[in-house]
Design a protein around this motif. Structure first.
Motif, PDB file in Angstrom:
ATOM      1  N   HIS A 189     -16.340 -12.527 -36.044  1.00 27.70           N
ATOM      2  CA  HIS A 189     -14.928 -12.852 -36.270  1.00 27.70           C
ATOM      3  C   HIS A 189     -14.797 -13.908 -37.371  1.00 27.70           C
ATOM      4  O   HIS A 189     -15.715 -14.669 -37.621  1.00 27.70           O
ATOM      5  CB  HIS A 189     -14.294 -13.404 -34.985  1.00 27.70           C
ATOM      6  CG  HIS A 189     -14.267 -12.405 -33.877  1.00 27.70           C
ATOM      7  ND1 HIS A 189     -14.472 -11.067 -34.076  1.00 27.70           N
ATOM      8  CD2 HIS A 189     -14.064 -12.550 -32.550  1.00 27.70           C
ATOM      9  CE1 HIS A 189     -14.388 -10.441 -32.921  1.00 27.70           C
ATOM     10  NE2 HIS A 189     -14.157 -11.311 -31.975  1.00 27.70           N
ATOM     11  N   CYS A 190     -13.619 -13.939 -37.978  1.00 27.89           N
ATOM     12  CA  CYS A 190     -13.415 -14.845 -39.111  1.00 27.89           C
ATOM     13  C   CYS A 190     -12.305 -15.863 -38.827  1.00 27.89           C
ATOM     14  O   CYS A 190     -11.330 -15.550 -38.144  1.00 27.89           O
ATOM     15  CB  CYS A 190     -13.018 -14.055 -40.360  1.00 27.89           C
ATOM     16  SG  CYS A 190     -14.270 -12.875 -40.870  1.00 27.89           S
ATOM     17  N   GLY A 212     -12.222 -10.124 -44.035  1.00 27.85           N
ATOM     18  CA  GLY A 212     -12.081 -10.192 -42.579  1.00 27.85           C
ATOM     19  C   GLY A 212     -12.939  -9.145 -41.907  1.00 27.85           C
ATOM     20  O   GLY A 212     -12.780  -8.860 -40.739  1.00 27.85           O
ATOM     21  N   ARG A 213     -13.848  -8.526 -42.684  1.00 31.27           N
ATOM     22  CA  ARG A 213     -14.714  -7.437 -42.192  1.00 31.27           C
ATOM     23  C   ARG A 213     -13.859  -6.286 -41.657  1.00 31.27           C
ATOM     24  O   ARG A 213     -12.746  -6.116 -42.094  1.00 31.27           O
ATOM     25  CB  ARG A 213     -15.694  -7.956 -41.131  1.00 31.27           C
ATOM     26  CG  ARG A 213     -16.425  -9.199 -41.610  1.00 31.27           C
ATOM     27  CD  ARG A 213     -17.371  -9.743 -40.602  1.00 31.27           C
ATOM     28  NE  ARG A 213     -17.783 -11.101 -40.971  1.00 31.27           N
ATOM     29  CZ  ARG A 213     -18.732 -11.386 -41.855  1.00 31.27           C
ATOM     30  NH1 ARG A 213     -19.381 -10.416 -42.459  1.00 31.27           N
ATOM     31  NH2 ARG A 213     -19.025 -12.628 -42.160  1.00 31.27           N
ATOM     32  N   TRP A 214     -14.410  -5.530 -40.685  1.00 27.56           N
ATOM     33  CA  TRP A 214     -13.635  -4.402 -40.149  1.00 27.56           C
ATOM     34  C   TRP A 214     -12.614  -5.006 -39.195  1.00 27.56           C
ATOM     35  O   TRP A 214     -12.843  -5.154 -37.997  1.00 27.56           O
ATOM     36  CB  TRP A 214     -14.553  -3.408 -39.430  1.00 27.56           C
ATOM     37  CG  TRP A 214     -13.880  -2.126 -39.068  1.00 27.56           C
ATOM     38  CD1 TRP A 214     -12.791  -1.980 -38.262  1.00 27.56           C
ATOM     39  CD2 TRP A 214     -14.230  -0.801 -39.496  1.00 27.56           C
ATOM     40  NE1 TRP A 214     -12.447  -0.655 -38.162  1.00 27.56           N
ATOM     41  CE2 TRP A 214     -13.314   0.081 -38.898  1.00 27.56           C
ATOM     42  CE3 TRP A 214     -15.236  -0.290 -40.311  1.00 27.56           C
ATOM     43  CZ2 TRP A 214     -13.377   1.462 -39.091  1.00 27.56           C
ATOM     44  CZ3 TRP A 214     -15.278   1.080 -40.493  1.00 27.56           C
ATOM     45  CH2 TRP A 214     -14.358   1.945 -39.903  1.00 27.56           C
ATOM     46  N   TRP A 272     -21.460   1.279 -36.167  1.00 23.10           N
ATOM     47  CA  TRP A 272     -20.637   1.519 -37.344  1.00 23.10           C
ATOM     48  C   TRP A 272     -19.801   0.259 -37.533  1.00 23.10           C
ATOM     49  O   TRP A 272     -18.947  -0.028 -36.720  1.00 23.10           O
ATOM     50  CB  TRP A 272     -19.757   2.757 -37.119  1.00 23.10           C
ATOM     51  CG  TRP A 272     -18.983   3.166 -38.340  1.00 23.10           C
ATOM     52  CD1 TRP A 272     -19.066   2.657 -39.580  1.00 23.10           C
ATOM     53  CD2 TRP A 272     -18.002   4.204 -38.405  1.00 23.10           C
ATOM     54  NE1 TRP A 272     -18.216   3.308 -40.426  1.00 23.10           N
ATOM     55  CE2 TRP A 272     -17.549   4.258 -39.736  1.00 23.10           C
ATOM     56  CE3 TRP A 272     -17.466   5.088 -37.453  1.00 23.10           C
ATOM     57  CZ2 TRP A 272     -16.572   5.161 -40.149  1.00 23.10           C
ATOM     58  CZ3 TRP A 272     -16.498   5.990 -37.866  1.00 23.10           C
ATOM     59  CH2 TRP A 272     -16.058   6.031 -39.206  1.00 23.10           C
ATOM     60  N   SER A 273     -20.110  -0.501 -38.578  1.00 23.31           N
ATOM     61  CA  SER A 273     -19.540  -1.840 -38.742  1.00 23.31           C
ATOM     62  C   SER A 273     -19.650  -2.608 -37.430  1.00 23.31           C
ATOM     63  O   SER A 273     -18.689  -3.186 -36.951  1.00 23.31           O
ATOM     64  CB  SER A 273     -18.086  -1.778 -39.226  1.00 23.31           C
ATOM     65  OG  SER A 273     -18.060  -1.513 -40.604  1.00 23.31           O
ATOM     66  N   PHE A 306     -12.627  -4.033 -44.166  1.00 24.00           N
ATOM     67  CA  PHE A 306     -13.533  -4.330 -45.268  1.00 24.00           C
ATOM     68  C   PHE A 306     -14.809  -3.560 -44.986  1.00 24.00           C
ATOM     69  O   PHE A 306     -15.357  -3.641 -43.897  1.00 24.00           O
ATOM     70  CB  PHE A 306     -13.859  -5.823 -45.357  1.00 24.00           C
ATOM     71  CG  PHE A 306     -14.992  -6.100 -46.315  1.00 24.00           C
ATOM     72  CD1 PHE A 306     -14.732  -6.294 -47.657  1.00 24.00           C
ATOM     73  CD2 PHE A 306     -16.310  -6.113 -45.877  1.00 24.00           C
ATOM     74  CE1 PHE A 306     -15.776  -6.518 -48.544  1.00 24.00           C
ATOM     75  CE2 PHE A 306     -17.354  -6.326 -46.763  1.00 24.00           C
ATOM     76  CZ  PHE A 306     -17.087  -6.528 -48.103  1.00 24.00           C
ATOM     77  N   GLU A 321     -20.321  -7.377 -36.230  1.00 25.27           N
ATOM     78  CA  GLU A 321     -19.562  -8.168 -37.199  1.00 25.27           C
ATOM     79  C   GLU A 321     -19.010  -9.413 -36.522  1.00 25.27           C
ATOM     80  O   GLU A 321     -18.626  -9.374 -35.358  1.00 25.27           O
ATOM     81  CB  GLU A 321     -18.407  -7.321 -37.760  1.00 25.27           C
ATOM     82  CG  GLU A 321     -18.915  -6.067 -38.448  1.00 25.27           C
ATOM     83  CD  GLU A 321     -18.136  -5.731 -39.699  1.00 25.27           C
ATOM     84  OE1 GLU A 321     -16.897  -5.730 -39.609  1.00 25.27           O
ATOM     85  OE2 GLU A 321     -18.760  -5.483 -40.730  1.00 25.27           O
ATOM     86  N   ARG A 366     -10.737  -6.599 -30.783  1.00 22.20           N
ATOM     87  CA  ARG A 366      -9.559  -5.739 -30.874  1.00 22.20           C
ATOM     88  C   ARG A 366      -8.303  -6.621 -30.833  1.00 22.20           C
ATOM     89  O   ARG A 366      -7.820  -7.036 -31.851  1.00 22.20           O
ATOM     90  CB  ARG A 366      -9.530  -4.720 -29.717  1.00 22.20           C
ATOM     91  CG  ARG A 366     -10.663  -3.683 -29.751  1.00 22.20           C
ATOM     92  CD  ARG A 366     -10.543  -2.740 -30.939  1.00 22.20           C
ATOM     93  NE  ARG A 366     -11.564  -1.698 -30.948  1.00 22.20           N
ATOM     94  CZ  ARG A 366     -12.723  -1.770 -31.601  1.00 22.20           C
ATOM     95  NH1 ARG A 366     -13.025  -2.843 -32.303  1.00 22.20           N
ATOM     96  NH2 ARG A 366     -13.585  -0.766 -31.578  1.00 22.20           N
ATOM     97  N   ASP A 425     -18.555  -9.849 -31.712  1.00 19.72           N
ATOM     98  CA  ASP A 425     -17.997  -8.834 -30.812  1.00 19.72           C
ATOM     99  C   ASP A 425     -17.296  -7.732 -31.593  1.00 19.72           C
ATOM    100  O   ASP A 425     -16.887  -7.928 -32.733  1.00 19.72           O
ATOM    101  CB  ASP A 425     -16.953  -9.486 -29.884  1.00 19.72           C
ATOM    102  CG  ASP A 425     -17.521 -10.646 -29.074  1.00 19.72           C
ATOM    103  OD1 ASP A 425     -18.740 -10.660 -28.843  1.00 19.72           O
ATOM    104  OD2 ASP A 425     -16.725 -11.523 -28.682  1.00 19.72           O
ATOM    105  N   ASN A 439     -12.671  -8.778 -35.409  1.00 22.99           N
ATOM    106  CA  ASN A 439     -13.160  -7.638 -36.179  1.00 22.99           C
ATOM    107  C   ASN A 439     -14.378  -6.991 -35.546  1.00 22.99           C
ATOM    108  O   ASN A 439     -14.863  -7.424 -34.506  1.00 22.99           O
ATOM    109  CB  ASN A 439     -13.471  -8.066 -37.617  1.00 22.99           C
ATOM    110  CG  ASN A 439     -14.488  -9.189 -37.637  1.00 22.99           C
ATOM    111  OD1 ASN A 439     -15.326  -9.284 -36.761  1.00 22.99           O
ATOM    112  ND2 ASN A 439     -14.411 -10.045 -38.635  1.00 22.99           N
ATOM    113  N   GLY A 440     -14.862  -5.952 -36.213  1.00 22.33           N
ATOM    114  CA  GLY A 440     -16.022  -5.193 -35.729  1.00 22.33           C
ATOM    115  C   GLY A 440     -15.570  -3.880 -35.131  1.00 22.33           C
ATOM    116  O   GLY A 440     -14.578  -3.825 -34.412  1.00 22.33           O
ATOM    117  N   TYR A 441     -16.298  -2.795 -35.463  1.00 19.30           N
ATOM    118  CA  TYR A 441     -15.843  -1.499 -34.966  1.00 19.30           C
ATOM    119  C   TYR A 441     -16.671  -1.033 -33.764  1.00 19.30           C
ATOM    120  O   TYR A 441     -16.234  -1.154 -32.626  1.00 19.30           O
ATOM    121  CB  TYR A 441     -15.873  -0.469 -36.102  1.00 19.30           C
ATOM    122  CG  TYR A 441     -15.201   0.843 -35.762  1.00 19.30           C
ATOM    123  CD1 TYR A 441     -14.205   0.910 -34.798  1.00 19.30           C
ATOM    124  CD2 TYR A 441     -15.542   2.010 -36.420  1.00 19.30           C
ATOM    125  CE1 TYR A 441     -13.583   2.109 -34.494  1.00 19.30           C
ATOM    126  CE2 TYR A 441     -14.913   3.219 -36.122  1.00 19.30           C
ATOM    127  CZ  TYR A 441     -13.941   3.262 -35.152  1.00 19.30           C
ATOM    128  OH  TYR A 441     -13.325   4.445 -34.843  1.00 19.30           O
TER     129      TYR A 441
END
Lengths: 539, 632
Positions: A40-41, B598-600, A34-35, B544, A38, A71, A68, B621-623
């Motif tokens: 990092h930005c 910034g995604r999740w 779930w997402s 996001f 993704e 958190r 990753d 980010n990321g869940y």
């Protein structure tokens, strides 16, 4: 998925919406992402050139874009080389990354910086809330505040780090506004150096440059491979769910009872090669196992498969391995309860698979769970330290590394109550059974009374459920159980009376209606029922 | 674990028993008397050597399906509805089809690979603007942007292939596509997609971020394998960044820095899914991985050290820095190797004696530990029964010379719930939930005594906002600390610190009037002056969601929700940058600044990464990345 209700009071909508949340999480726990994945930005401030306008997306070129489940993230010039490094904390492996910033080494435009550690004297010593403004000779003003806790679950360094741009910046002064609003000007700030700024000192204390930092090699952190197998000692003893099985050769199921020795309950399939290997090993080590004081009961799941155990694979396996311990096949309901219990104990449960074994003490509490085969030495260890050890040591055995607790181990009663919750909607009878165990093992009377109330309410709810479903025998059983535990339960007397009356047992019904009215003379339902009963008799 | 099951150790019960810790009650009171925290030092777990703890991946197990006996529950029904095919959200299928077609076109190694799904009259703009200008340059990076071409001047597959190559889609290029809008119309549909490309050539690292607007024609016979045909493709935005430093600005040196320590192998190289299949919920091990980090100089040697929080049953770790930049594990001797589930921690000099004390938010107690100056910690006091502590932020809000603490409590913990957070209670209403946990302001009264000043200070209104994070800053430059609170399901709070005329402090929520409510899924907050105008700005981490964007902009969604649609759209927009101004108000500049995606997002922070004097942004980010490749 269900839309969010706008009012908490809309009970149906709340239930529906909550179920939708539960459904999403259930899919995630079954392995869906779930997402996920993704990256990092990082956004680069294009500063002077485009004041107030767009940042540039440098996520990938900067190397920050690890895929990753991030958190926490903290910023610090860890190695004191004049640029800001990052530590990142992740959900998935690797759970930690130290991301060294190479800017001050590689980037000719990143060579000018100062670091300031503010120190309060009248204000708080950490100077949290103090703001430093760096004034350069060309009029540039940069400001930063000392924070303690920003981002998510993160505390970055309390050092203030100022990049000063390219060229040869001349630092005129640093103005600190201490918490409360007093301002103080500091001089003696030098480029590329770290400084301590003490409240009232007026002059910066120059700290020696950091030296001796190794040039750490960058490397991929390869997560350890994921295995479904595990040998788990539980932090407390969990009573085995109600368990029935068909002993080999018997057609009627029998319950698994308490015994005099510990038992390894091995669940297997005749089609499972690893099961065969494990059972062959147990056969070879039968004497050692018995000498260690352990019995084994191997139960096959094959009869639950669609089509049943048509090819007799389980029996064949037992025969071919000359398996010398007790064998049989498990009932569907019992297997379902074990699967449900294992699925409930863990937040990310492994798929239900065999071989699976449970080490039970003589009273048939689960001490450990083995997914996949278990080595004999592990069994012997767990028998001695888990089954045989002191109850308080279980929680220490359950954890992989030593550490410190400030809470006490869970008690048997609390554990039974904990498990009871998970059977709430899956198997209400099992829930009541666990609540009863919790009640009888409760160490203080308040707690026992509380649990007893839950048991009574459980029986009553069930009795009513059966009653309205026309299941008279079951309803009677639970009404009797309710009243046995709580003879003064007026509503139960009334409802039981109604059930009896509807079966034509008018005399018995009358006793219960009258009893309900003795307990509460204002019980309107009982009054009405008694009146109806009299009318019925007069007909 | 739910609070009734959790036995706080006897010494703490004693502490409560003497009647001083009445938290979550009305009036703030002076709580613990001196040194009564002595007893909460905890118990070191008994060491044990257990054989056969590791398991190879080669163990083959046989999964077993047990036929379900119970009827389908509401949850089961929803699980079926989560499939957009069953839920009637056909737009989701269109989005998926478009994504698949774009993947075919952007498959970097598909030289040849069959005809591309283009319509007969296909036309597009150039995909890499001919007119590009360098808009920014650092010592190692150059950013180029281009005029977005208006004319659909290019036709045919060969031309498109050349364009795709020109934009950098070559063997070895990493391609990421996100579809963020889908709008069906009569004989097809349109999409907006975010295209991200990245490649490394020799010493050059190149990144392209572009928005593509596509028109698709639905193939005649629906259900044909070929899928929709790309009819128009217009470049809507283009940015190209080239770094020439050879190696990346950030490199992962974790293994070199901590790899020699005992906890590294299992606590770093294994994820929460591993532990959540082995350690039970009895000791609060959950798979969300909400475990924080704190940086501070724990042993007073002038170097920063690192404290890591971890899940229930896994010890928190204190890593002290060595002179060479590596770390040594000092968890056990520090006294801070707590095994209880811990969400976050802060290094703070709570008693102003010049060393870094430690606050740890565990599931059972908020622990205040005093540092002896050399990195050994001793519990001085603890606060039990906080519903669901997450981020903490400290500042001296009353300017009395010591630091106070604000604790975000995410979920409310109903007495009968075994689980915490949104699984125990669903956030309601989603875009503006108010049934979460109660945040707490803890006032430092010296000697490690803390009292609950939440109500007295007027912060009671934060109750129930599902707060994930908070950060203090004197945004109005009046000498006292104000507080921004970031809430997961709905509007955030900005509490202005107002001195009352007769003394005392009252916080007032000015988020609405100053324009920083930010109705979204707030996860984090950070303050800095990013545009160097002297006023503090705010960056709020949000979620996001590409799917959220696709669905909430569909007419079917907005049509049913005339009042809340925009608010719910906003929930999925992403991060927010608020620019402070001299009149006190803030302006949402997120979209022009291009920092929403910034995604999740979780921790989203300011940091001047390249020492140019301008605050950049970094976003973790990321869940939930799980085994299966599908994404919910």
């Amino acid at each position: 998925m269900a839309p969010s209700p706008t009012e908490k009071t809309d009970a149906e909508a709340v239930k529906d919406y909550s179920a939708a949340w539960a459904a999403i999480m259930r899919l995630a726990r079954a392995g869906s992402s779930w997402s996920g994945h993704e990256r990092h930005c990082a956004f680069l401030n294009c500063g002077e050139v485009e004041q107030g306008a767009r940042f540039a997306n440098v996520s990938a070129v900067s190397g920050l874009d690890f895929p990753d489940d991030g958190r926490a993230l903290v910023v610090t010039d860890w190695d004191g080389d004049g640029d800001l490094d990052l530590w990142a904390r992740n959900r998935n492996a690797p759970r930690l990354r130290m991301l060294r910033n190479n800017a001050s080494t590689d980037d000719p435009g990143a060579q000018n910086w100062i670091a300031l550690r503010l120190e309060g004297r009248k204000v708080n010593r950490d100077a949290i809330g103090a703001r430093a403004e760096v004034v350069l000779a060309d009029g540039t003003r940069l400001q930063e505040t000392v924070h303690a806790g920003t981002g998510f679950l993160s505390q970055s360094s309390k050092w203030l780090h100022f990049g000063l741009g390219s060229g040869a910046p001349e630092i005129r002064l640093v103005r600190v506004r201490w918490p409360g609003g007093n301002s103080e000007t500091f001089v003696g700030i030098e480029n590329k150096r770290r400084h301590r700024l003490s409240e009232g000192a007026g002059k910066a204390l120059l700290l020696p440059p950091r030296s001796g930092v190794a040039d750490h090699a960058a490397s991929n952190q390869e997560p350890l491979p994921v295995s479904g197998a595990a040998q788990i000692i539980l932090p407390g003893r969990i009573p085995l769910p109600t368990m029935t099985f068909h002993p080999a050769g018997a057609s009627a199921p029998v319950p698994l009872r308490e015994g005099s020795r510990p038992l390894l309950l091995l669940i297997f399939s005749g089609h499972c090669g690893t099961c065969r290997t494990e059972m062959t090993e147990f056969t070879a080590e039968a004497q050692t196992i018995r000498e260690a004081g352990l019995e084994i009961l191997a139960l096959s799941l094959d009869s639950l498969a669609p089509g049943g155990d048509a090819d007799g694979a389980a029996a064949k396996l037992i025969q071919e391995t000359e398996f010398p311990f007790l064998t049989g096949s498990v009932t569907a309901a019992s297997a379902g309860r074990i699967r449900h219990l294992l699925g409930s104990l863990f937040d990310y449960p492994a798929p239900f698979s065999v071989p699976l074994s449970l080490l039970l003490d003589a009273k048939r509490n689960i001490v450990s769970i083995y997914r996949g085969p278990v080595a004999l030495e592990t069994l012997v260890h767990d028998l001695r330290h888990g089954v045989g050890g002191h109850i308080d040591s279980l929680r220490d055995l359950a954890i992989p590394f030593p550490g410190r607790w400030h809470t006490k181990s869970i008690t048997g009663s609390e554990l039974a109550e904990f498990v009871a919750k998970y059977f709430h909607s899956y198997d209400p009878a099992e829930r009541l059974r666990y609540l009863e165990i919790a009640t009888t093992s409760a160490l203080n009377s308040n707690r026992a009374a509380n649990l007893r109330r839950q048991v009574i309410d459980g029986h009553l709810a069930w009795a009513r459920d059966y009653s309205s479903g026309g299941k008279v025998d079951q309803a009677t059983f639970h009404f009797e159980k309710t009243l046995q535990l709580d003879p003064e339960n007026g509503p139960a007397h009334n409802d039981f009376g109604a059930l009896l009356a509807n079966q034509g047992k008018l005399a018995e019904a009358e006793i219960h209606f009258r009893r309900a009215l003795v307990i509460d003379p204002d019980n309107a339902l009982a009054k009405r029922n008694l009146k109806l009963l009299t009318q019925l008799r007069n007909k | 674990m739910h609070p009734r099951l959790k036995n706080v150790s006897i010494s703490v019960i004693f502490l409560i028993g003497i009647g001083v810790w009445i938290l979550l009650k009305v009036a703030p009171r002076d709580t613990a008397s001196d040194d009564k925290g002595e007893g909460i030092q905890g118990r070191q777990s008994a060491p044990h050597e257990r054989p056969d703890q590791t398991n190879g991946v080669d163990v083959r197990m046989t999964p077993i399906e047990i036929p379900a006996s119970a009827p389908a529950t509401a949850t089961d029904l929803h699980e079926r509805k989560l499939d957009p095919r069953a839920d009637g959200w056909d737009g989701e299928l269109l989005g998926e089809a478009a994504l698949n077609q774009l993947r075919r076109i952007l498959a970097s190694d598909a030289e040849g690979g069959g005809a591309w799904p283009l319509s007969a009259g296909f036309a597009c703009t150039p995909l890499r603007p001919n007119q590009r200008a360098e808009v920014f340059r650092t010592g190692t990076m150059a950013i180029h942007r281009g005029e977005v071409p208006q004319e659909m001047s290019l036709r045919g597959e060969a031309t498109l292939r050349a364009q795709v190559k020109a934009v950098g889609v070559l063997p070895g290029t990493r391609v990421k596509i996100k579809i963020v809008r889908v709008a069906p119309h009569t004989n097809g549909f349109s999409t907006r997609a975010l295209i991200e490309l990245f490649r490394v050539d020799d010493r050059r690292r190149t990144q392209v971020s572009a928005w593509w607007d596509c028109e698709w024609l639905q193939a005649e016979n629906d259900g044909s394998e070929s899928g929709p045909l790309l009819h128009r493709l217009a470049l809507a935005s283009y940015e190209e960044t080239v770094a020439t430093s050879g190696r990346a600005m950030f490199e992962d040196v974790t293994h070199a820095v901590i790899g020699d320590n005992a906890g590294y192998r299992d606590q770093v190289l294994r994820g929460m899914n591993h532990w959540a299949a082995r350690l039970t919920k009895i000791d609060d091990l959950h798979f969300f991985g909400h475990h924080g980090l704190a940086i501070g100089d724990a042993n007073g040697d002038g170097m920063e050290d690192l404290y890591l929080c971890d899940g229930g049953g896994l010890p928190n770790r204190l890593y002290l820095q060595n002179a060479d930049g590596t770390v040594r594990d000092a968890s056990a001797e520090s006294g801070a190797d707590w095994l209880e589930e811990s969400k976050s921690a802060l290094f703070l000099d709570l008693d102003n004696d010049g060393d870094q004390d430690l606050v740890v938010a565990t599931v059972a107690l908020l622990l205040f530990m005093e540092n002896d100056g050399r990195g050994k910690f001793r519990v001085r006091s603890g606060i039990p029964d906080l519903p669901d502590p997450h981020s903490m932020s400290a500042a001296d809000y009353d300017n009395d010379g010591d630091v106070d603490l604000f604790v975000c409590n995410y979920g409310a913990k109903p007495a009968d719930a075994g689980r915490s957070g949104f699984e125990a209670t669903a956030p309601i209403p989603f875009h503006d939930a108010n049934n979460g946990g109660r945040n707490v302001l803890l006032k430092n009264n010296g000697k490690f005594r803390f009292i609950d000043a939440t109500r007295e200070a007027g912060l009671e209104t934060t109750a129930g906002r599902w707060s994930f994070a908070a950060a203090w800053e004197d945004f109005d430059d009046d000498g006292d600390q104000d507080l921004y609170v970031s809430n997961d399901f709905g509007r955030n709070n900005l509490f202005r610190n107002d001195q009352l005329p007769g003394g005392g402090i009252r916080f007032r929520d000015v988020a609405g009037e100053l324009g920083v409510e930010d109705m979204a899924s707030g996860m984090s907050v950070a303050w800095a002056d990013y545009n160097r105008d002297g006023k503090m700005d705010l960056y709020v981490g949000n979620m996001f969601s590409a799917a959220g964007n696709r669905i909430t902009f569909r007419r079917r969604f907005t049509g049913n929700r005339p009042n809340t649609a925009e608010q719910i759209q906003r929930m999925a927009r992403g991060n927010t940058l608020f620019q402070g101004s001299s009149d006190g108000r803030f302006h949402d500049v997120s979209e022009t600044a291009a920092v929403t995606m910034g995604r999740w997002a979780w921790s989203s922070l300011f940091a001047d990464l390249n020492n140019d004097g301008w605050q950049d942004l970094v976003v973790a980010n990321g869940y939930l990345t799980n085994e299966r490749t599908d994404d919910l």
